[in-house]
Design a protein around this motif. Structure first.
Motif, PDB file in Angstrom:
ATOM      1  N   MET A 251     -10.027   2.432  16.418  1.00 18.18           N
ATOM      2  CA  MET A 251      -8.915   1.731  15.759  1.00 18.18           C
ATOM      3  C   MET A 251      -7.850   2.727  15.309  1.00 18.18           C
ATOM      4  O   MET A 251      -6.650   2.529  15.513  1.00 18.18           O
ATOM      5  N   MET A 252      -8.308   3.811  14.707  1.00 18.22           N
ATOM      6  CA  MET A 252      -7.339   4.814  14.238  1.00 18.22           C
ATOM      7  C   MET A 252      -6.517   5.351  15.393  1.00 18.22           C
ATOM      8  O   MET A 252      -5.295   5.456  15.328  1.00 18.22           O
ATOM      9  N   PHE A 253      -7.237   5.697  16.471  1.00 18.57           N
ATOM     10  CA  PHE A 253      -6.522   6.220  17.633  1.00 18.57           C
ATOM     11  C   PHE A 253      -5.488   5.205  18.114  1.00 18.57           C
ATOM     12  O   PHE A 253      -4.343   5.548  18.404  1.00 18.57           O
ATOM     13  N   TRP A 254      -5.890   3.949  18.146  1.00 15.50           N
ATOM     14  CA  TRP A 254      -5.026   2.913  18.685  1.00 15.50           C
ATOM     15  C   TRP A 254      -3.753   2.761  17.858  1.00 15.50           C
ATOM     16  O   TRP A 254      -2.646   2.719  18.393  1.00 15.50           O
ATOM     17  N   TYR A 255      -3.906   2.699  16.535  1.00 15.03           N
ATOM     18  CA  TYR A 255      -2.717   2.574  15.687  1.00 15.03           C
ATOM     19  C   TYR A 255      -1.816   3.801  15.831  1.00 15.03           C
ATOM     20  O   TYR A 255      -0.594   3.693  15.934  1.00 15.03           O
ATOM     21  N   GLY A 256      -2.459   4.970  15.850  1.00  5.93           N
ATOM     22  CA  GLY A 256      -1.670   6.195  15.992  1.00  5.93           C
ATOM     23  C   GLY A 256      -0.910   6.206  17.305  1.00  5.93           C
ATOM     24  O   GLY A 256       0.257   6.569  17.372  1.00  5.93           O
ATOM     25  N   TYR A 257      -1.604   5.748  18.350  1.00  2.00           N
ATOM     26  CA  TYR A 257      -1.004   5.712  19.674  1.00  2.00           C
ATOM     27  C   TYR A 257       0.218   4.800  19.694  1.00  2.00           C
ATOM     28  O   TYR A 257       1.293   5.167  20.185  1.00  2.00           O
TER      29      TYR A 257
ATOM     30  N   GLY B 187       1.555   2.770   6.991  1.00  2.00           N
ATOM     31  CA  GLY B 187       0.475   1.812   7.199  1.00  2.00           C
ATOM     32  C   GLY B 187      -0.727   2.492   7.837  1.00  2.00           C
ATOM     33  O   GLY B 187      -1.863   2.346   7.377  1.00  2.00           O
ATOM     34  N   ASP B 188      -0.477   3.293   8.881  1.00  3.84           N
ATOM     35  CA  ASP B 188      -1.565   4.041   9.513  1.00  3.84           C
ATOM     36  C   ASP B 188      -2.215   4.978   8.509  1.00  3.84           C
ATOM     37  O   ASP B 188      -3.433   5.097   8.435  1.00  3.84           O
ATOM     38  N   PHE B 189      -1.351   5.657   7.742  1.00  5.07           N
ATOM     39  CA  PHE B 189      -1.852   6.620   6.757  1.00  5.07           C
ATOM     40  C   PHE B 189      -2.795   5.939   5.786  1.00  5.07           C
ATOM     41  O   PHE B 189      -3.911   6.407   5.544  1.00  5.07           O
ATOM     42  N   TYR B 190      -2.367   4.800   5.264  1.00  7.52           N
ATOM     43  CA  TYR B 190      -3.206   4.160   4.253  1.00  7.52           C
ATOM     44  C   TYR B 190      -4.437   3.495   4.857  1.00  7.52           C
ATOM     45  O   TYR B 190      -5.460   3.343   4.190  1.00  7.52           O
ATOM     46  N   PHE B 191      -4.357   3.106   6.121  1.00 15.35           N
ATOM     47  CA  PHE B 191      -5.567   2.611   6.783  1.00 15.35           C
ATOM     48  C   PHE B 191      -6.619   3.715   6.821  1.00 15.35           C
ATOM     49  O   PHE B 191      -7.744   3.557   6.359  1.00 15.35           O
ATOM     50  N   VAL B 192      -6.212   4.887   7.367  1.00 17.61           N
ATOM     51  CA  VAL B 192      -7.160   6.001   7.430  1.00 17.61           C
ATOM     52  C   VAL B 192      -7.579   6.403   6.018  1.00 17.61           C
ATOM     53  O   VAL B 192      -8.744   6.722   5.763  1.00 17.61           O
ATOM     54  N   TYR B 193      -6.628   6.327   5.109  1.00 19.34           N
ATOM     55  CA  TYR B 193      -6.897   6.732   3.730  1.00 19.34           C
ATOM     56  C   TYR B 193      -7.988   5.879   3.109  1.00 19.34           C
ATOM     57  O   TYR B 193      -8.958   6.401   2.544  1.00 19.34           O
ATOM     58  N   TRP B 194      -7.874   4.565   3.245  1.00 21.94           N
ATOM     59  CA  TRP B 194      -8.886   3.708   2.610  1.00 21.94           C
ATOM     60  C   TRP B 194     -10.229   3.804   3.310  1.00 21.94           C
ATOM     61  O   TRP B 194     -11.277   3.779   2.667  1.00 21.94           O
ATOM     62  N   VAL B 195     -10.200   3.948   4.632  1.00 22.54           N
ATOM     63  CA  VAL B 195     -11.469   4.173   5.343  1.00 22.54           C
ATOM     64  C   VAL B 195     -12.128   5.449   4.811  1.00 22.54           C
ATOM     65  O   VAL B 195     -13.320   5.491   4.499  1.00 22.54           O
ATOM     66  N   SER B 196     -11.307   6.489   4.657  1.00 22.34           N
ATOM     67  CA  SER B 196     -11.826   7.772   4.187  1.00 22.34           C
ATOM     68  C   SER B 196     -12.354   7.656   2.770  1.00 22.34           C
ATOM     69  O   SER B 196     -13.428   8.176   2.455  1.00 22.34           O
ATOM     70  N   ILE B 197     -11.580   6.982   1.927  1.00 23.39           N
ATOM     71  CA  ILE B 197     -12.014   6.819   0.541  1.00 23.39           C
ATOM     72  C   ILE B 197     -13.355   6.091   0.510  1.00 23.39           C
ATOM     73  O   ILE B 197     -14.279   6.466  -0.206  1.00 23.39           O
ATOM     74  N   PHE B 198     -13.464   5.060   1.342  1.00 23.14           N
ATOM     75  CA  PHE B 198     -14.717   4.307   1.380  1.00 23.14           C
ATOM     76  C   PHE B 198     -15.892   5.225   1.715  1.00 23.14           C
ATOM     77  O   PHE B 198     -16.897   5.256   1.012  1.00 23.14           O
TER      78      PHE B 198
ATOM     79  N   GLY C 185      -5.638  13.618  13.425  1.00 23.53           N
ATOM     80  CA  GLY C 185      -5.866  13.213  14.808  1.00 23.53           C
ATOM     81  C   GLY C 185      -5.043  11.998  15.193  1.00 23.53           C
ATOM     82  O   GLY C 185      -4.788  11.760  16.370  1.00 23.53           O
ATOM     83  N   VAL C 186      -4.626  11.218  14.190  1.00 27.40           N
ATOM     84  CA  VAL C 186      -3.818  10.028  14.469  1.00 27.40           C
ATOM     85  C   VAL C 186      -2.391  10.490  14.774  1.00 27.40           C
ATOM     86  O   VAL C 186      -1.736  11.096  13.943  1.00 27.40           O
ATOM     87  N   LEU C 187      -1.922  10.186  15.983  1.00 27.06           N
ATOM     88  CA  LEU C 187      -0.648  10.746  16.446  1.00 27.06           C
ATOM     89  C   LEU C 187       0.512  10.488  15.486  1.00 27.06           C
ATOM     90  O   LEU C 187       1.282  11.375  15.165  1.00 27.06           O
ATOM     91  N   SER C 188       0.627   9.226  15.043  1.00 30.23           N
ATOM     92  CA  SER C 188       1.805   8.896  14.237  1.00 30.23           C
ATOM     93  C   SER C 188       1.755   9.634  12.900  1.00 30.23           C
ATOM     94  O   SER C 188       2.770  10.144  12.422  1.00 30.23           O
ATOM     95  N   ILE C 189       0.553   9.734  12.301  1.00 33.23           N
ATOM     96  CA  ILE C 189       0.471  10.396  11.005  1.00 33.23           C
ATOM     97  C   ILE C 189       0.666  11.901  11.169  1.00 33.23           C
ATOM     98  O   ILE C 189       1.285  12.554  10.344  1.00 33.23           O
ATOM     99  N   ASP C 190       0.103  12.425  12.263  1.00 35.88           N
ATOM    100  CA  ASP C 190       0.216  13.874  12.447  1.00 35.88           C
ATOM    101  C   ASP C 190       1.659  14.310  12.587  1.00 35.88           C
ATOM    102  O   ASP C 190       2.040  15.401  12.163  1.00 35.88           O
TER     103      ASP C 190
ATOM    104  N   HIS D  16       0.543  -4.411   8.795  1.00 36.14           N
ATOM    105  CA  HIS D  16      -0.765  -4.323   9.426  1.00 36.14           C
ATOM    106  C   HIS D  16      -1.673  -5.401   8.891  1.00 36.14           C
ATOM    107  O   HIS D  16      -1.698  -5.693   7.707  1.00 36.14           O
ATOM    108  N   PHE D  17      -2.432  -5.984   9.798  1.00 32.77           N
ATOM    109  CA  PHE D  17      -3.239  -7.129   9.390  1.00 32.77           C
ATOM    110  C   PHE D  17      -4.501  -6.725   8.643  1.00 32.77           C
ATOM    111  O   PHE D  17      -5.087  -7.482   7.928  1.00 32.77           O
ATOM    112  N   PHE D  18      -4.904  -5.473   8.820  1.00 31.84           N
ATOM    113  CA  PHE D  18      -6.265  -5.142   8.403  1.00 31.84           C
ATOM    114  C   PHE D  18      -6.435  -5.036   6.897  1.00 31.84           C
ATOM    115  O   PHE D  18      -7.513  -5.169   6.384  1.00 31.84           O
ATOM    116  N   ASN D  19      -5.380  -4.791   6.191  1.00 30.33           N
ATOM    117  CA  ASN D  19      -5.566  -4.714   4.747  1.00 30.33           C
ATOM    118  C   ASN D  19      -4.321  -5.173   4.029  1.00 30.33           C
ATOM    119  O   ASN D  19      -3.331  -4.458   3.972  1.00 30.33           O
TER     120      ASN D  19
END
Lengths: 325, 363, 578
Positions: free
Chosen positions: B94-100, B35-46, C399-404, B3-6
């Motif tokens: 962004m989160m939705f998009w990566y998850g999708y 990667g998705d997990f840690y993206f959401v994770y760091w956003v959340s931590i922030f 809510g994130v599909l892949s993580i869920d 992932h490019f974001f971090n």
């Protein structure tokens, strides 16, 4: 169904409340006896009651809405169930009941109108007619239900149409044969070979794969047979299967689900009609005790709203269940 | 997938061992999910740090004794409102998009994937390999025994590993490495759910439906396979293992062996293997304790009261009764038991062996 | 709140109007607590305050019962081996069954009997008419009947406890619930009845807020708690009937086998999940929205500062209520619903996050440059913001599909919803209880013990549930009676945390009860609030107000003088005239 009992109670509570006579309002200076202590004016009280009733009706709509969604889902997934099952419903009775309820809605509206004008005898008359319509509706429902029960068209595990169906065929055959023996020259050859084995296998129980008249005969063959049958004088015995009861399509798997939905929808509606009838009786009692008048007709108004909703739901039920093509 | 974001995340997302938060990533999806997990994770931590810091600072700075007036009564600031509405909107999208994106990859199996069927029933797994029809049990009971053994000290870690390897010779979900595998999941009684944490995949097993998941294992090894949808008494014991073979050849060799019985063994022993492999073990004990079904200890030759189609009856437990009970489990239901036995498809030989095994457990 | 029209006119209104409120007459007549004393005067009361108080006692009693089961569950999980279940059952299978009944009972009691009725029915009943300056809710008898329906539902649950328990999990998923031999039907009937209790409360509140606002109170100078209760009431009225019909069908499925949900009869278990979550997801907001309302009151009053972004908070409550109806599918990402549905539900799910974030930022902005009284109530308010932030942020993962796909049905989910349902909804309930305790009982509680207890609850809570996030993402599934050894340390931390929390709650119970016996007498306005309930004596008289109150600006909080002797905040105008 304990829930419905509660519904009834609380509804009663909601409504009696409007009729409540402000017991315990100690500073009543010239208030109407109909005004509860915590409201400022009769208008406010009426508005509150009306909004409360509309909200209650919304919950009712959603309660039925849930069932309608189940209906839609099953209709979409298993259209064959509905095609088969609806043939057991008599459109004539359904239409009659629709008429009865529509008429009762009219009389209910008249009752509300008379309540606003404060004409006691006329209110009583219209309420009574509405009540009788409800009674008529339930009477017809009783006839329809008993027919279903008799044929083994129960919801769920007790569904035993296969057994009953076979027994009926057998009985019809014997009757026909006895008739044949009475009028031998005109009687065409009955076809016992086809029917007898059904009766025997079916007697074992419903666990066997679905069979029935329709399964063992082609459509044309059956139509011809029905035509022949109709030549005979109609059997006075109520066990005789009327033509509209013989399904023209093969019985699908899990056919009982149609009757589950049928009984849930019409049963829940029936309970609401009964509650509505109880409300009519209670309203008549209020009118007789002179508790309803020109200046306070909220209970009749709200009772009317409820009755119209019950009618409205039937208007949807009738085509959804009876007129499936 | 990186992932490019971090750039920091790549360290987490591509490491091979387990991290503090996630098990070792060993499938093609693991990098994406992590990667998705840690993206959401760091956003959340922030945001958590930001909010906590503000709370603590405000608590210290604006703490005042009773009666003191606030220094400001300002109650609006459009720029702030727009900012703290807009930024979450963008981040959520962004989160939705990566998850999708990650999810769509999970939902579409490649057409060349090897298919394995996983059937869940209370409380065991069975894996069927369509190539040769081998039905391999999940062997939950063995893994539980090994776990208990290690815990109470009766098994050394080495002995446990040895035993586990032995069990896995004829049990567990086996797949070759770097090969897309499609698992068709189904259930025979209630809801179950197949979960392989190391692969980041999960699918509910719904009776009456066939579900599907796929993955491509990237590291040879042995991983946990668990049930994550509550299914009653044995829910927490319903686990098995996934074995990732280092090559297609070793996988195929295993499959040959798994499908066979060592028929040189005496019948009672073969019966015991069937008892474990086919999952009889989860409901029928050998020590006299009653589980969901009657115990097999001393069962043979005893008098059994049962109900058949609502009619009570009784019989001596003999070969015929055992065979009937296996083939038509819901026909005669022993009194005092719920009657939940599934139809376990046994070959004639297997039925013979099981019968001999029950006989050997005494009268 | 639009500053141009609202703030100036609001303050004008309040300075004129507060003068009209009758001066403090605490001693002048009996309060609602003492006006009548017979048992029947309580059991048959139509007074919203008494009904609210009875609800409170009931809810707290059930909270104790649910808490006992939570401790049983946590104690058992201290070790992966059977620990305390062998004390109750000899057979290993029966031990597992027992554990399953414990967590089911814990969940069902906490959700249906404690958190859903907690803020709306217990606190809401007491406070809502007071905030509106009304004498009562619109339909007092309906109100009393909802309380008795609640009692009736609770009685069913108690009956279930004594008739072998129920082991389906609080969700009653089919086909397990149509198949298990435990007492599913009484439990479901109980939930069904509680549903009607909830509907009638909601209906009552909607009508009361619509029709009984005092002169001068527009929608946009209502206290935010009313916005919260109103949004909640809408959900209660619209979502609960669907649960009702679903549970009725579940009962029929179990008794008659109607084949709607049970695959063996031609039914579809996933359909049950859709219907269950169509109610139960909004139900999460039935729990949290009024809690947010409570927090808006607490943060503003105890910061002695206008609430920041009034309109945003108000609108976001309504937005959450609306969105709550269209996100239910996110509970079923792995259940086999179609890929497209999953994607749509995931997308909409994020839209619920936005209004929640807006609220959090507005609360924090309210504290900025305020005059923060860090009493027990405020500590609960601040604890709420922290815990709700964690609850909300961890919701993003799900809510994130892949993580869920990875996290679904693991302890991560358990920890997440405990942060929302307990860390947020319940903490707000406890905070609100402290906020309005002086008004309800006329007594002040011990701030010293209050702060200690609050700290213990806060530490205990985080200690209980943070380890659960970790083990969840490491792959520990939920509803497990026994687990792999590698999770032992997390479970042990969690269990210790649960006991710390329990000590905090017991302490709370003790000092609150003690305040009833020997607490300082509460003044009419101990915190310096300006919504109408603070303009009447503590505890209020039977008809709530002496005289007819008119609307004030509830967030005009800087015109009070504090009297350290009585502990009362009195408005300058009133003080001058008295």
């Amino acid at each position: 169904m304990s829930g419905d009992a509660h519904q009834d109670n609380s509804e009663g509570a909601a409504e009696t409340h409007h009729g409540g006579h402000g017991e315990g309002h100690d500073h009543g200076h010239g208030h109407s006896p109909h005004l509860a202590h915590h409201f400022d004016s009769l208008d406010q009280q009426f508005e509150a009651g009306k909004l409360g009733m509309w909200l209650f009706l919304a919950t009712e709509v959603l309660l039925f809405g849930g069932l309608f969604v189940f209906y839609t889902v099953y209709k979409a997934n298993h259209p064959d169930l509905f095609e088969w099952g609806s043939q057991f419903l008599d459109k004539r009775w359904g239409a009659t009941n629709t008429m009865v309820l529509l008429f009762s809605s009219l009389t209910m509206a008249m009752a509300v109108r008379e309540a606003q004008l404060g004409r006691k005898n006329r209110i009583l008359f219209y309420l009574a007619v509405t009540f009788i319509c409800g009674l008529g509706f339930m009477g017809i429902k009783y006839l329809e239900y008993s027919k279903k029960f008799h044929e083994g068209l129960f919801p769920g595990n007790s569904f035993s149409y296969a057994t009953v169906d076979a027994a009926e065929q057998e009985r019809a055959r014997i009757e026909r044969e006895s008739l044949d023996s009475l009028i031998p020259p005109k009687a065409p050859e009955a076809n016992p070979k086809e029917i007898e084995p059904i009766a025997k296998t079916q007697a074992k129980g419903p666990a066997l794969p679905p069979t029935g008249l329709a399964v063992n005969m082609g459509k044309d063959e059956m139509k011809a047979k029905l035509k022949e049958e109709s030549k005979y004088p109609s059997n006075p015995d109520e066990l005789y299967i009327a033509p509209y009861h013989v399904p023209t399509v093969p019985r699908p798997e899990n056919a009982h689900v149609f009757f589950s939905i049928y009984f849930c929808l019409t049963g829940l509606h029936g309970i609401h009609v009964l509650i509505g009838m109880a409300v009519m009786v209670w309203l008549m009692w209020l009118v007789m005790k002179d508790k309803i008048g020109k200046e306070f007709f909220t209970p009749v108004d709200l009772g009317g709203l409820y009755w119209h909703l019950v009618d409205l739901i039937w208007i949807y039920l009738f085509p959804l269940l009876y007129l499936v093509e | 997938m990186m992932h490019f974001f971090n750039p920091l995340l790549s360290h987490w997302a591509t490491q091979t061992g387990p991290s503090f938060w996630l098990p070792a990533p060993v499938s093609n999806f693991a990098d994406t999910v992590d990667g998705d997990f840690y993206f959401v994770y760091w956003v959340s931590i922030f945001f958590l740090v930001l909010i906590t810091a503000l709370l603590v600072i405000f608590m210290m700075k604006f703490k005042a004794p009773e009666g003191q007036k606030a220094t400001s009564q300002n109650d609006h600031n459009l720029i702030l409102e727009v900012a703290w509405t807009g930024i979450p909107v963008i981040l959520s999208f962004m989160m939705f998009w990566y998850g999708y994106k990650g999810y769509v990859a999970m939902a579409t199996a490649p057409s060349n994937a090897m298919t394995v069927t996983a059937e869940a029933s209370r409380w065991l797994w069975n894996f069927t390999y369509p190539t040769n029809g081998a039905v391999v049990p999940g062997a939950s009971e063995d893994f539980n025994e090994i776990r208990m053994g290690v815990r109470d000290g009766s098994l050394t870690p080495e002995a446990a590993a040895e035993r586990e390897a032995k069990v896995l010779e004829k049990a567990g979900l086996h797949v070759p490495v770097n090969t897309p595998v499609k698992i068709k999941v189904m259930a025979s009684d209630v809801l179950h759910s197949l979960f392989i944490p190391a692969f980041r995949v999960k699918k509910d097993c719904v009776p009456g439906r066939i579900g599907e998941l796929w993955f491509e294992a990237t590291e040879p090894g042995v991983y946990d396979l668990l049930c994550t949808e509550y299914c009653g008494q044995g829910h927490s014991l319903m686990h098995s293992k996934v074995v990732v073979h280092e090559s297609q050849e070793s996988f195929e060799k295993w499959l040959e062996v798994a499908a066979s019985y060592d028929e040189t063994l005496p019948f009672e022993q073969l019966g015991e293997i069937v008892w474990k492999r086919k999952g009889c073990v989860s409901c029928h004990s050998l020590d006299g304790s009653n589980k969901v079904g009657p115990t097999w200890q001393g069962a043979f030759g005893s008098l059994r009261q049962y109900t058949e189609n609502g009619v009570a009856g009784s019989t001596t437990v003999d070969e015929a009764y055992i065979e009937e009970s296996i083939r038509y489990p819901m026909k005669k239901i022993a009194d005092g038991y719920p009657g939940q036995m599934p139809v376990v498809k046994l070959t004639d030989k297997e039925i013979l062996w099981v019968t001999e095994f029950i006989k050997s457990l005494g009268k | 709140m639009n500053p141009n029209d609202q703030a100036p006119s609001g303050s004008e209104v309040s300075s004129q109007e507060t003068a009209k409120v009758a001066p403090e007459t605490t001693e002048s007549g009996p309060s609602y607590l003492t006006v009548t004393k017979t048992f029947a005067s309580w059991a048959l009361t139509l007074d919203h305050k008494r009904i609210g108080l009875m609800y409170l006692v009931g809810v707290l009693g059930m909270f104790f019962l649910g808490g006992v089961f939570a401790l049983l569950v946590r104690t058992e999980l201290f070790s992966p081996m059977p620990l305390i279940t062998p004390l109750f059952a000899a057979d290993p299978g029966a031990q597992a069954d027992l554990y399953n009944q414990w967590f089911t009972t814990h969940g069902a009691i906490m959700v249906f009997l404690v958190i859903i009725p907690g803020v709306p029915a217990a606190l809401g009943n007491f406070v809502l008419p007071l905030l509106l300056g009304a004498k009562d809710v619109a339909f007092p008898r309906l109100n009393l009947s909802s309380f008795y329906l609640w009692i009736c539902g609770a009685a069913f649950f108690i009956y279930v406890l004594f008739s072998g328990g129920v082991d389906t999990g609080w969700t009653f998923y089919t086909p397990y619930s149509t198949d298990t031999s435990t007492a599913v039907i009484p439990a479901v009937v109980g939930v069904f009845i509680l549903g009607f209790s909830s509907i009638f409360t909601g209906l009552n509140f909607i009508v009361t807020i619509h029709k009984m606002r005092p002169k001068g109170m527009t929608w946009f100078n209502m206290p935010l708690f009313l916005w919260g209760t109103y949004s909640t009431a809408v959900i209660q009225v619209l979502a609960t009937p669907v649960l009702g019909i679903t549970l009725l069908l579940l009962i029929l499925e179990r008794t008659l086998g109607i084949g709607i949900f049970d695959p063996q009869n031609g039914g579809d278990p996933v359909l049950y999940q859709h219907f269950f979550w169509f109610y139960s997801h909004p139900a999460v907001y039935i729990m949290i929205i009024p809690a947010m309302g409570v927090i808006s009151e607490i943060i503003s009053v105890h910061s002695h500062k206008r609430i920041f972004g009034y309109r945003y908070i108000g609108y976001s409550s309504v937005a959450i209520a609306i969105f709550s109806f269209i996100v239910w599918g996110h509970h079923m990402f792995t259940s086999g619903q179609s890929t497209v549905m999953n994607i749509i539900f995931s997308g909409i799910t994020f839209s619920v996050g936005i209004p929640s974030a807006i609220k959090v930022f507005n609360w924090i902005a309210t504290m900025y440059k305020g005059s923060l009284t860090l009493n027990t109530t405020m500590l609960y308010g601040i604890a709420f913001i922290f815990l709700f932030t964690i609850g909300g942020l961890t919701g993003l993962f799900l809510g994130v599909l892949s993580i869920d796909t990875h996290l679904h049905d693991t302890y991560f989910v358990v920890a997440h919803f405990h942060y929302v349902m307990m860390g947020s909804a319940l903490i707000a309930f406890i905070g609100g209880l402290h906020h309005w305790w002086p008004k309800m009982t006329g007594k002040m509680f011990s701030e010293f013990w209050g702060k200690i207890a609050c700290t213990l609850v806060f530490i205990g809570f985080n200690l209980t549930f943070i380890p659960q996030f970790v083990m969840g993402s490491l792959g520990m599934p939920r509803r497990y009676y026994t687990y792999q050894d590698k999770f032992e340390i997390y479970h042990q931390l969690s269990t210790v945390g649960a006991y710390v929390m329990a000590v905090g709650f017991f302490m709370t119970a003790f000092y609150l009860l003690q305040s009833l016996a020997s607490g300082k007498k509460a003044p009419s306005n101990p915190w310096g609030g300006n919504s109408l309930e603070w303009h009447t004596p503590s505890p209020p008289p039977l008809e709530n107000f002496h005289g007819v109150p008119s609307a004030t600006d509830p967030y005009e909080l800087d015109h009070f003088d504090y009297d350290p002797v009585t502990g009362n905040y009195s408005s300058r105008t009133t003080a001058g005239s008295a």
